[in-house]
Design a protein around this motif. Structure first.
Motif, PDB file in Angstrom:
ATOM      1  N   TYR A 430       1.963  13.253   0.830  1.00 14.26           N
ATOM      2  CA  TYR A 430       2.436  12.499   2.384  1.00 14.26           C
ATOM      3  C   TYR A 430       2.991  11.375   2.144  1.00 14.26           C
ATOM      4  O   TYR A 430       3.669  11.134   3.077  1.00 14.26           O
ATOM      5  CB  TYR A 430       0.945  12.496   2.637  1.00 14.26           C
ATOM      6  N   VAL A 434       7.393   6.393   0.774  1.00 20.52           N
ATOM      7  CA  VAL A 434       6.871   5.617   1.711  1.00 20.52           C
ATOM      8  C   VAL A 434       6.946   4.025   1.212  1.00 20.52           C
ATOM      9  O   VAL A 434       5.772   4.467   0.059  1.00 20.52           O
ATOM     10  CB  VAL A 434       5.632   5.957   2.947  1.00 20.52           C
ATOM     11  N   ARG A 440       2.359   3.420   5.045  1.00 19.43           N
ATOM     12  CA  ARG A 440       1.462   4.824   3.409  1.00 19.43           C
ATOM     13  C   ARG A 440       0.515   4.708   3.927  1.00 19.43           C
ATOM     14  O   ARG A 440      -0.301   6.598   4.815  1.00 19.43           O
ATOM     15  CB  ARG A 440       1.537   3.987   2.378  1.00 19.43           C
ATOM     16  N   ALA A 443       1.522   7.319   7.488  1.00 15.33           N
ATOM     17  CA  ALA A 443       2.341   8.488   6.472  1.00 15.33           C
ATOM     18  C   ALA A 443       0.825   9.435   6.870  1.00 15.33           C
ATOM     19  O   ALA A 443       1.029  10.652   6.762  1.00 15.33           O
ATOM     20  CB  ALA A 443       2.826   8.174   5.668  1.00 15.33           C
ATOM     21  N   ASP A 446      -0.330  11.108   9.197  1.00 14.96           N
ATOM     22  CA  ASP A 446       0.610  11.930  10.034  1.00 14.96           C
ATOM     23  C   ASP A 446       0.516  13.332   8.949  1.00 14.96           C
ATOM     24  O   ASP A 446       1.431  14.347   9.770  1.00 14.96           O
ATOM     25  CB  ASP A 446       1.706  11.378  10.396  1.00 14.96           C
ATOM     26  N   VAL A 572       5.113  15.809   5.177  1.00 13.71           N
ATOM     27  CA  VAL A 572       6.148  14.798   4.999  1.00 13.71           C
ATOM     28  C   VAL A 572       7.259  14.571   4.387  1.00 13.71           C
ATOM     29  O   VAL A 572       6.949  14.361   3.115  1.00 13.71           O
ATOM     30  CB  VAL A 572       5.989  13.168   5.838  1.00 13.71           C
TER      31      VAL A 572
END
Length: 752
Positions: A430, A434, A440, A443, A446, A572
């Motif tokens: 994930y 980032v 982070r 993310a 998400d 992602v």
């Protein structure tokens, strides 16, 4: 005293307690013996006991705060002093045994050390030595009161103390009888002129008969007591102090509220009203419980030690001071409909709470609150019909655009254990590519929302979704063909991911206010239950984040070959234009950015200052009694020299010289005149001073100020002369000697 201390053993059951008792007995006996041989007054015994209490107290009563396990520290001394007043209540409100936890050994130290000093001093110096039994009896009874309802060998310890007490009383009675007979015999012999008989077999025979009778009586009484206790037995458990004290709420006594999440999604709760809340604003969260401890089985309220900040629940005073919380004020009214349980729903950081109805007083007495987590509880639970109002502060929250700039705060939570490896692997995917701690974290959330599907698994139309949030269930969440779960699994996973990223995190169970809420009554049904997470940030404190995916249709995977199923690839993706930073995969090891190290010389100076401070502290404690003696002598000298009457000043000057003579080891004859004292000292100047003082006392002439000044000048010179020829150690011994302090406790000096 050692027998009496046995009743305290069930309270501690620790080697540290044994060390405390041994040190207390040895130090207390040393103080009592020193007081006996030096003939110290009660003031000096008290001072010595206080100094010993501070010197040894941290090491034996608060061992966790002792430097190198021996030296006292500032924090240790503070806990020691506070424990003298506060640890008694804590001791009767905690589960036994307590070991050496915090400052709970302080009550034992307070009982044993002074008790030893008082008891042994009374035995050695008092004309009523039988009173020396009082301190051991006090310790014995205190051990029973502070202990548990289940006694440790009560018959044995009781009979042992009784036997020791009776033998002590008999021995002193015989000793007093022997001394009286000896006095009578000596007076008779002096009157008749007869010689003394060296053989006193009569006294020994009486002693043997008395001792034998006492032992026989004790043996018979012991047998009767043991037989009665065995046959009859107690009617119930004995009453102790902890039975009368309401114990603080212990969250470990209750199942994790997150484990009951699915019960709200099943009938009859799913469609029935649980709470009606008035005063909510859009975005407010009705908190049932905050869970910050994960052990691989479930998330719980508070750590395994109920003493932790998040596990300690206290009674609410008149109000909680929330002035440091930045947020908006809220006035909330809650009516319980179908909800029941020990956890009381609240909103924000509680300031005040008032229960309504005829049972309000009982609910108030049973109400406990943890301000660290904002969790409230009512011992015995709440059920339908309970209503209450509360005022609180709802902490301000960052906007969505501000989330990526967040950094971890300084709060601490228990370190999670049993974190699944698959969760860590998914987190790495994930946040791959980032940068920034807040980015982070966003993310990771998400990724859960994008890959996750919501199913409670309670109806025939829903895909299978097991309840629970232990290590095995969360591992399955990230290895199944599709990530399927509900708020129970997603909140637990999100909190563990946040912790891996360096953010202190916890799970919050409750109800989310609807968007557009305007304070009007809002009813929550069972299906409204949810769980979110809170992460501590340096910018906003605890921030609430929702990690749950939006409910959507779950794809049918029944025709998929299970042997070819792999983790969903719709994760992602990293930005194509940037290469993965080589250090991005390393999890943060600290909650905040590491500051630049200070110059080396500052660390050296701080170390020297710290060592010097400890040396000065230890030296001050050791020198305190000697400084006190020097201070008392200086005060006495100043009082004598400032007397208003010149004649009294001259007499005081002689007293000062005579005291210096005593402190330097010169012992004049008992009730000596000034001339005799001067003769014991030797030299012409003491003899001249003695004649001057005698003339000022007995002569009819009036003494003027000049004579008094000349006497004090001469006294100062002779005191200096007494020190001449002595080593530094001999001068120090004379300065701290207490010989001159023993004869002036309010007694007027002789005029001779």
């Amino acid at each position: 005293m050692a027998i009496a201390c046995v009743t305290l053993w069930p309270v501690y059951v620790s080697v540290d307690f044994v060390v405390l008792v041994v040190v207390s007995l040895v130090v207390g006996a040393a103080i009592a013996l020193a007081g006996t041989f030096l003939r110290l007054s009660s003031f000096w015994l008290l001072l010595a006991t206080v100094v010993a209490f501070g010197l040894f107290g941290v090491a034996v009563a608060v061992p966790s705060q002792a430097q190198y396990g021996v030296l006292p520290t500032v924090d240790g001394l503070r806990e020691l002093v506070q424990g003298v007043a506060l640890s008694w209540k804590q001791l009767v409100t905690i589960t036994l045994p307590v070991g050496s936890y915090q400052a709970l050994l302080v009550p034992a130290f307070v009982l044993v050390l002074p008790g030893t000093v008082i008891g042994l001093s009374t035995a050695l110096r008092s004309s009523r030595a039988e009173l020396a039994l009082v301190p051991p009896v006090v310790v014995f009874v205190a051990g029973i009161i502070l202990g548990s309802s289940q006694a440790l060998l009560p018959i044995v310890t009781g009979l042992a103390l009784l036997a020791a007490s009776v033998l002590w009383l008999v021995w002193w009675r015989l000793r007093r009888r022997r001394l009286a007979i000896d006095r009578l015999t000596r007076s008779t012999l002096r009157a008749t002129g007869a010689s003394a008989n060296p053989h006193r077999s009569g006294n020994r025979a009486v002693a043997r008969r008395a001792l034998g009778g006492t032992l026989a009586t004790l043996a018979i009484a012991s047998l009767v007591a043991i037989a009665a206790a065995t046959v009859l037995g107690p009617a119930g458990a004995r009453w102790v102090a902890r039975d009368a004290v309401v114990k603080p709420f212990d969250p470990r006594d209750y199942v994790s509220p997150l484990s009951g999440f699915r019960a709200y999604e099943q009938k009859p709760r799913v469609d029935s009203p649980q709470l009606t809340v008035t005063g909510l604003s859009s975005g407010d969260f009705v908190r049932i419980a905050t869970l910050d401890t994960y052990d691989g089985v479930d998330y719980s309220v508070g750590s395994a030690r109920a003493s932790g900040d998040s596990g300690t629940f206290t009674r609410v005073p008149t109000s909680f001071d929330q002035s440091k919380v930045r947020g908006s004020q809220a006035s909330i009214q809650v009516t319980v409909d179908g909800y029941d349980g020990v956890w009381l729903p609240t909103v924000g950081k509680l300031e005040t709470i008032d229960f309504a109805g005829g049972n309000a007083a009982n609910l108030r007495d049973a109400f406990f609150y943890n301000d660290t987590t904002g969790t409230a509880a009512v011992v015995g639970g709440v059920s339908k019909g309970v209503s209450y109002s509360l005022t609180s502060v709802v902490p301000r929250q960052p906007s969505k655009a501000q989330l990526e700039a967040l950094t971890p705060g300084s709060e601490t939570v228990p370190t999670p254990t049993g974190v699944p490896a698959t969760l860590k692997s998914a987190l790495a995917d994930y946040v791959n590519g980032v940068t920034g701690q807040g980015a982070r974290l966003q993310a990771a959330l998400d990724g859960l929302k994008k890959n996750g599907y919501v199913s409670h698994g309670v109806s025939k139309n829903e895909p299978v979704s097991r309840s629970g949030h232990g290590e095995e269930r969360l591992s399955q969440l990230f290895t199944d063909p599709l990530m399927i779960g509900d708020a129970e699994q997603y909140s637990a996973s999100a909190a563990l991911m946040a912790d891996q990223l360096g953010f202190p995190a916890r799970v919050v169970l409750g109800f989310q206010a609807k968007r557009g809420a305007d304070g009007s009554p809002e009813s929550f049904v069972g299906s409204d239950i949810t769980a979110v997470i809170e992460v501590d940030t340096a910018q906003y404190g605890w921030v609430t984040l929702d990690p749950n995916p939006t409910p959507r249709k779950i794809p049918d995977t029944t025709k998929t070959d299970p042997n070819k199923v792999s983790q969903p690839q719709s994760v992602v993706q990293p930005p194509p234009q940037e290469a993965d930073p080589p250090n991005d995969q390393t999890q943060p090891q600290s909650k905040q950015d590491t500051p630049a190290l200070p110059p080396a010389w500052i660390a050296i100076v701080l170390t020297i200052v710290k060592i010097g401070g400890w040396v000065l502290l230890v030296a001050g404690i050791i020198m305190a009694p000697f400084l006190a003696i020097v201070g008392v002598k200086a005060s006495r000298r100043r009082r004598r020299r400032r007397a208003r009457d010149p004649s009294r000043r001259i007499t005081g000057g002689w007293q000062e010289f005579q005291d210096s003579v005593l402190d330097h080891g010169v012992t004049p004859p008992p009730s000596a005149t000034r001339t005799e004292v001067a003769g014991a000292v030797g030299g012409s100047r003491p003899a001249v001073l003695a004649r001057v003082v005698d003339r000022s006392v007995f002569a009819p002439e009036t003494v003027d100020e000049g004579d008094a000044d000349r006497v004090w000048k001469a006294v100062g010179e002779m005191r200096t002369q007494l020190d001449s020829g002595l080593t530094r150690w001999q001068r120090f011994v004379a300065a701290v000697s207490t010989r001159s302090l023993r004869g002036y406790h309010g007694r007027k000096a002789s005029n001779r």
